[in-house]
Design a protein around this motif. Sequence first.
Motif, PDB file in Angstrom:
ATOM      1  N   UNK A  87       0.814  -1.221   0.000  1.00  0.00           N
ATOM      2  CA  UNK A  87       0.000   0.000   0.000  1.00  0.00           C
ATOM      3  C   UNK A  87       0.845   1.267   0.000  1.00  0.00           C
ATOM      4  N   UNK A  88       2.145   1.145   0.277  1.00  0.00           N
ATOM      5  CA  UNK A  88       3.046   2.299   0.199  1.00  0.00           C
ATOM      6  C   UNK A  88       3.469   2.585  -1.244  1.00  0.00           C
ATOM      7  N   UNK A  89       3.168   1.686  -2.156  1.00  0.00           N
ATOM      8  CA  UNK A  89       3.540   1.886  -3.560  1.00  0.00           C
ATOM      9  C   UNK A  89       2.642   2.938  -4.201  1.00  0.00           C
ATOM     10  N   UNK A  90       3.218   3.749  -5.078  1.00  0.00           N
ATOM     11  CA  UNK A  90       2.414   4.784  -5.745  1.00  0.00           C
ATOM     12  C   UNK A  90       1.245   4.167  -6.526  1.00  0.00           C
ATOM     13  N   UNK A  91       0.063   4.736  -6.334  1.00  0.00           N
ATOM     14  CA  UNK A  91      -1.112   4.303  -7.080  1.00  0.00           C
ATOM     15  C   UNK A  91      -1.751   3.010  -6.601  1.00  0.00           C
ATOM     16  N   UNK A  92      -1.204   2.371  -5.594  1.00  0.00           N
ATOM     17  CA  UNK A  92      -1.767   1.099  -5.119  1.00  0.00           C
ATOM     18  C   UNK A  92      -2.974   1.373  -4.237  1.00  0.00           C
ATOM     19  N   UNK A  93      -4.011   0.570  -4.422  1.00  0.00           N
ATOM     20  CA  UNK A  93      -5.219   0.672  -3.611  1.00  0.00           C
ATOM     21  C   UNK A  93      -5.494  -0.665  -2.943  1.00  0.00           C
ATOM     22  N   UNK A  94      -6.348  -0.636  -1.950  1.00  0.00           N
ATOM     23  CA  UNK A  94      -6.774  -1.878  -1.285  1.00  0.00           C
ATOM     24  C   UNK A  94      -7.392  -2.838  -2.294  1.00  0.00           C
ATOM     25  N   UNK A  95      -8.202  -2.296  -3.221  1.00  0.00           N
ATOM     26  CA  UNK A  95      -8.891  -3.124  -4.219  1.00  0.00           C
ATOM     27  C   UNK A  95      -7.885  -3.803  -5.145  1.00  0.00           C
ATOM     28  N   UNK A  96      -6.903  -3.044  -5.611  1.00  0.00           N
ATOM     29  CA  UNK A  96      -5.893  -3.617  -6.506  1.00  0.00           C
ATOM     30  C   UNK A  96      -5.073  -4.663  -5.776  1.00  0.00           C
ATOM     31  N   UNK A  97      -4.704  -4.374  -4.540  1.00  0.00           N
ATOM     32  CA  UNK A  97      -3.955  -5.331  -3.727  1.00  0.00           C
ATOM     33  C   UNK A  97      -4.752  -6.620  -3.573  1.00  0.00           C
ATOM     34  N   UNK A  98      -6.023  -6.505  -3.248  1.00  0.00           N
ATOM     35  CA  UNK A  98      -6.873  -7.696  -3.082  1.00  0.00           C
ATOM     36  C   UNK A  98      -6.974  -8.486  -4.385  1.00  0.00           C
ATOM     37  N   UNK A  99      -7.092  -7.790  -5.502  1.00  0.00           N
ATOM     38  CA  UNK A  99      -7.182  -8.465  -6.807  1.00  0.00           C
ATOM     39  C   UNK A  99      -5.896  -9.224  -7.105  1.00  0.00           C
ATOM     40  N   UNK A 100      -4.762  -8.594  -6.863  1.00  0.00           N
ATOM     41  CA  UNK A 100      -3.480  -9.255  -7.108  1.00  0.00           C
ATOM     42  C   UNK A 100      -3.347 -10.488  -6.228  1.00  0.00           C
ATOM     43  N   UNK A 101      -3.666 -10.354  -4.955  1.00  0.00           N
ATOM     44  CA  UNK A 101      -3.583 -11.505  -4.042  1.00  0.00           C
ATOM     45  C   UNK A 101      -4.504 -12.640  -4.477  1.00  0.00           C
ATOM     46  N   UNK A 102      -5.671 -12.304  -5.017  1.00  0.00           N
ATOM     47  CA  UNK A 102      -6.624 -13.338  -5.437  1.00  0.00           C
ATOM     48  C   UNK A 102      -6.084 -14.164  -6.600  1.00  0.00           C
ATOM     49  N   UNK A 103      -5.132 -13.613  -7.336  1.00  0.00           N
ATOM     50  CA  UNK A 103      -4.557 -14.313  -8.491  1.00  0.00           C
ATOM     51  C   UNK A 103      -3.292 -15.083  -8.125  1.00  0.00           C
TER      52      UNK A 103
END
Length: 188
Positions: free
Chosen positions: A134-150
């Motif tokens: 979440x400290x990465x530029x442009x990263x959101x909780x939603x994007x993080x969750x999507x990446x983890x789901x894959x």
Amino acid sequence: MIRLGLTGSIGMGKSTTAAMFTEAGVPVWDADAAVHRLYGPGGAAVEPMRTAFPAAVTDHVDRPVLKAIIAADPTALARIEGIVHPLVAADRDRFRPQTDLVVYDIPLLFERGIPVDATLLVTAPPALQRARVLARPGMTEETFALILSRQMPDREKRARADHVMETLEMDATRLQVHALIRYLRSHA
């Protein structure tokens, strides 16, 4: 030559650990860097992607546009992977440095069943992983969750890995990298 597959979910310290292998003189092939080359001007993925996704290609593959296409079309990711994964595999196969040890930095190592001689999983506690991502530029909780789901869950990767390294602190991780290099070379 020993082929060490380095993997870990997003935010676990894989890129930092790969850099430590490079600093130690071990050649590293990076799957993410290969995709960037393939998507760049003149890259081998540009024309096939232009055919499949013309809106996402100029002289290169526009990753933000491609990301929007994936979000809008549930079949897009599989089609992209069908184009890109064989090209990435060919790039990886061409990487043959004359050395006793090489690292293949592959986020989806286990998910794709990439053949290597040994595997290293880098990992960190979930709270640290989340904070890093979440400290990465442009990263959101939603994007993080999507990446983890894959990605395969960390506990499953731990069960599959030959070696597991926690990346809590830089100096400790560097010591572990050097110890693993010595171990692998002594057991070649």
